[in-house]
Motif scaffolding. Structure first.
Motif, PDB file in Angstrom:
ATOM      1  N   PRO A  26      34.584  56.856  60.725  1.00 39.87           N
ATOM      2  CA  PRO A  26      33.541  58.109  59.966  1.00 39.87           C
ATOM      3  C   PRO A  26      33.739  57.696  58.464  1.00 39.87           C
ATOM      4  N   ALA A  27      32.485  57.632  57.904  1.00 43.72           N
ATOM      5  CA  ALA A  27      32.492  57.162  56.567  1.00 43.72           C
ATOM      6  C   ALA A  27      33.369  58.004  55.651  1.00 43.72           C
ATOM      7  N   THR A  28      33.794  59.444  55.874  1.00 41.14           N
ATOM      8  CA  THR A  28      34.132  60.280  55.378  1.00 41.14           C
ATOM      9  C   THR A  28      35.618  60.206  55.383  1.00 41.14           C
ATOM     10  N   GLU A  29      35.956  59.235  56.269  1.00 37.88           N
ATOM     11  CA  GLU A  29      37.467  59.390  56.471  1.00 37.88           C
ATOM     12  C   GLU A  29      38.366  57.976  55.931  1.00 37.88           C
ATOM     13  N   VAL A  30      37.451  57.033  55.421  1.00 38.66           N
ATOM     14  CA  VAL A  30      38.001  55.800  54.861  1.00 38.66           C
ATOM     15  C   VAL A  30      37.391  55.533  53.347  1.00 38.66           C
ATOM     16  N   GLY A  31      38.579  55.017  52.833  1.00 37.40           N
ATOM     17  CA  GLY A  31      38.225  54.497  51.412  1.00 37.40           C
ATOM     18  C   GLY A  31      38.707  53.045  51.179  1.00 37.40           C
ATOM     19  N   ILE A  32      38.239  52.578  50.152  1.00 34.14           N
ATOM     20  CA  ILE A  32      38.792  50.979  49.684  1.00 34.14           C
ATOM     21  C   ILE A  32      39.063  50.810  48.373  1.00 34.14           C
ATOM     22  N   ILE A  33      40.064  50.004  48.115  1.00 33.30           N
ATOM     23  CA  ILE A  33      40.598  49.728  46.854  1.00 33.30           C
ATOM     24  C   ILE A  33      40.619  48.243  46.899  1.00 33.30           C
ATOM     25  N   SER A  34      40.024  47.402  46.047  1.00 34.24           N
ATOM     26  CA  SER A  34      39.994  46.088  46.057  1.00 34.24           C
ATOM     27  C   SER A  34      40.816  45.481  44.771  1.00 34.24           C
ATOM     28  N   GLN A  35      41.558  44.497  45.083  1.00 38.82           N
ATOM     29  CA  GLN A  35      42.257  43.993  44.281  1.00 38.82           C
ATOM     30  C   GLN A  35      41.420  43.368  43.157  1.00 38.82           C
ATOM     31  N   ASP A  36      40.115  42.884  43.179  1.00 32.88           N
ATOM     32  CA  ASP A  36      39.337  42.370  42.196  1.00 32.88           C
ATOM     33  C   ASP A  36      39.105  43.534  41.241  1.00 32.88           C
ATOM     34  N   SER A  37      39.192  44.559  41.505  1.00 32.89           N
ATOM     35  CA  SER A  37      39.078  45.734  40.721  1.00 32.89           C
ATOM     36  C   SER A  37      40.095  45.577  39.405  1.00 32.89           C
ATOM     37  N   TYR A  38      41.351  45.072  39.909  1.00 37.15           N
ATOM     38  CA  TYR A  38      42.376  45.213  39.130  1.00 37.15           C
ATOM     39  C   TYR A  38      43.045  44.213  38.325  1.00 37.15           C
ATOM     40  N   TYR A  39      41.876  43.045  38.093  1.00 34.32           N
ATOM     41  CA  TYR A  39      42.096  41.806  37.149  1.00 34.32           C
ATOM     42  C   TYR A  39      42.702  42.558  35.924  1.00 34.32           C
ATOM     43  N   LYS A  40      43.586  41.887  35.214  1.00 33.87           N
ATOM     44  CA  LYS A  40      43.794  42.640  33.923  1.00 33.87           C
ATOM     45  C   LYS A  40      42.798  42.485  32.795  1.00 33.87           C
ATOM     46  N   GLU A  41      42.720  43.647  32.182  1.00 30.83           N
ATOM     47  CA  GLU A  41      41.794  43.723  30.914  1.00 30.83           C
ATOM     48  C   GLU A  41      41.952  42.385  29.773  1.00 30.83           C
ATOM     49  N   THR A  42      40.783  41.675  29.502  1.00 26.97           N
ATOM     50  CA  THR A  42      40.951  40.602  28.721  1.00 26.97           C
ATOM     51  C   THR A  42      39.888  40.586  27.396  1.00 26.97           C
ATOM     52  N   HIS A  43      39.707  41.921  27.048  1.00 25.88           N
ATOM     53  CA  HIS A  43      38.996  42.343  25.878  1.00 25.88           C
ATOM     54  C   HIS A  43      39.357  41.286  24.708  1.00 25.88           C
ATOM     55  N   HIS A  44      40.664  41.113  24.458  1.00 24.23           N
ATOM     56  CA  HIS A  44      41.117  40.396  23.268  1.00 24.23           C
ATOM     57  C   HIS A  44      40.817  39.095  23.189  1.00 24.23           C
ATOM     58  N   LEU A  45      40.488  38.465  24.530  1.00 19.51           N
ATOM     59  CA  LEU A  45      40.121  36.921  24.638  1.00 19.51           C
ATOM     60  C   LEU A  45      38.705  36.862  24.434  1.00 19.51           C
ATOM     61  N   ASN A  46      38.126  35.516  24.069  1.00 18.30           N
ATOM     62  CA  ASN A  46      36.549  35.300  23.971  1.00 18.30           C
ATOM     63  C   ASN A  46      36.384  34.646  25.087  1.00 18.30           C
ATOM     64  N   TYR A  47      34.968  34.375  25.598  1.00 19.57           N
ATOM     65  CA  TYR A  47      34.475  33.965  26.820  1.00 19.57           C
ATOM     66  C   TYR A  47      35.222  32.737  27.267  1.00 19.57           C
ATOM     67  N   GLU A  48      35.234  31.597  26.280  1.00 18.49           N
ATOM     68  CA  GLU A  48      35.810  30.340  26.696  1.00 18.49           C
ATOM     69  C   GLU A  48      37.217  30.467  27.150  1.00 18.49           C
ATOM     70  N   GLU A  49      38.039  31.723  26.321  1.00 14.34           N
ATOM     71  CA  GLU A  49      39.422  31.486  26.764  1.00 14.34           C
ATOM     72  C   GLU A  49      39.766  32.476  28.133  1.00 14.34           C
ATOM     73  N   ARG A  50      38.769  33.267  28.306  1.00 16.64           N
ATOM     74  CA  ARG A  50      38.786  33.780  29.650  1.00 16.64           C
ATOM     75  C   ARG A  50      38.497  32.900  30.745  1.00 16.64           C
ATOM     76  N   THR A  51      37.748  32.047  30.614  1.00 14.86           N
ATOM     77  CA  THR A  51      37.311  31.034  31.697  1.00 14.86           C
ATOM     78  C   THR A  51      38.434  30.291  31.974  1.00 14.86           C
ATOM     79  N   LYS A  52      39.652  30.070  31.142  1.00 13.77           N
ATOM     80  CA  LYS A  52      40.871  29.345  31.397  1.00 13.77           C
ATOM     81  C   LYS A  52      41.754  30.038  32.125  1.00 13.77           C
TER      82      LYS A  52
END
Ligand code: C5P
Length: 202
Positions: A26-52
């Motif tokens: 039942p939809a009310t009995e199951v929840g999901i956590i995705s590892q993808d949501s927990y990629y580290k924050e990378t605000h301090h890097l620019n786009y070029e650096e993030r692609t690396k």
């Protein structure tokens, strides 16, 4: 709460397996956590650096926060799951409000590499697909959904995805209680998983 960890390489079909399992509950009995949501924050890097960044190495994941959130859910608390963008390679300002449920599924390529997280799973599943199948799915998905081109996906596959899969992901198969083959004949494996879930819930 029953916590189910679902691991497997990129393109192995984890999402399909998650849906196959969720559809039975039942939809009310199951929840999901995705590892993808927990990629580290990378605000301090620019786009070029993030692609690396090596996104397939365990250190790319904020396991500390993931473990903290799972513990909170187990204590009956609601969490705010971060939201990650595969286009900007960074956390967005959005949150997904996630309530504790009878069954919580945690899915991601590296979730069985972290001992603390692994110990919190009641059922550990590894979804297997051959590497050629995984590459085909990954290529199609990244081009269709994640704004990448063929050259980039193939370079990343050879330089990062494949070596990281062999070093970190494939070895965690040995921690799995159940290995699900992801092809059209996996219905028996899914039935087994459902039976185990129902047995544990009753
Ligand atoms: O959905 P899936 O489990 O395949 O997601 C994990 C994959 O996402 C990893 O293989 C990683 O290379 C990829 N990824 C990416 N760009 C990011 C973060 C992760 O392509 N910014």
């Amino acid at each position: 709460m029953l916590v189910i960890g679902i691991a497997g390489g990129t393109g192995s079909g984890k999402t399909t397996v998650v849906h196959q399992i969720m559809n039975e509950l039942p939809a009310t009995e199951v929840g999901i956590i995705s590892q993808d949501s927990y990629y580290k924050e990378t605000h301090h890097l620019n786009y070029e650096e993030r692609t690396k960044i090596n996104f397939d190495h365990p250190r790319a994941i904020d396991f500390e926060l993931l473990v903290k959130h799972l513990k909170a859910l187990k204590e009956g608390k609601t969490i705010e799951q971060p939201v990650y963008s595969f286009v900007t390679h960074d956390r967005t300002d959005d949150k997904i409000i996630t309530h504790p449920q009878k069954v919580m599924i945690v899915e991601g390529i590296l979730i069985l590499t972290n001992p603390e997280l692994r110990d919190m799973f009641d059922i550990k599943i590894f979804v297997h697909a051959d590497s050629d199948e995984r590459l085909i799915r990954r290529l199609k998905r990244d081009i269709a959904e994640r704004g990448r081109d063929m050259e980039e996906v193939l370079n990343r596959y050879q330089n990062t995805l494949k070596p990281m899969h062999e070093q970190f992901i494939e070895p965690t198969k040995s921690f799995a209680d159940i290995i699900i083959p992801n092809d059209k004949y996996n219905t028996v494996a899914i039935d087994v998983v459902r039976a185990v879930i129902n047995q544990r819930l009753n």
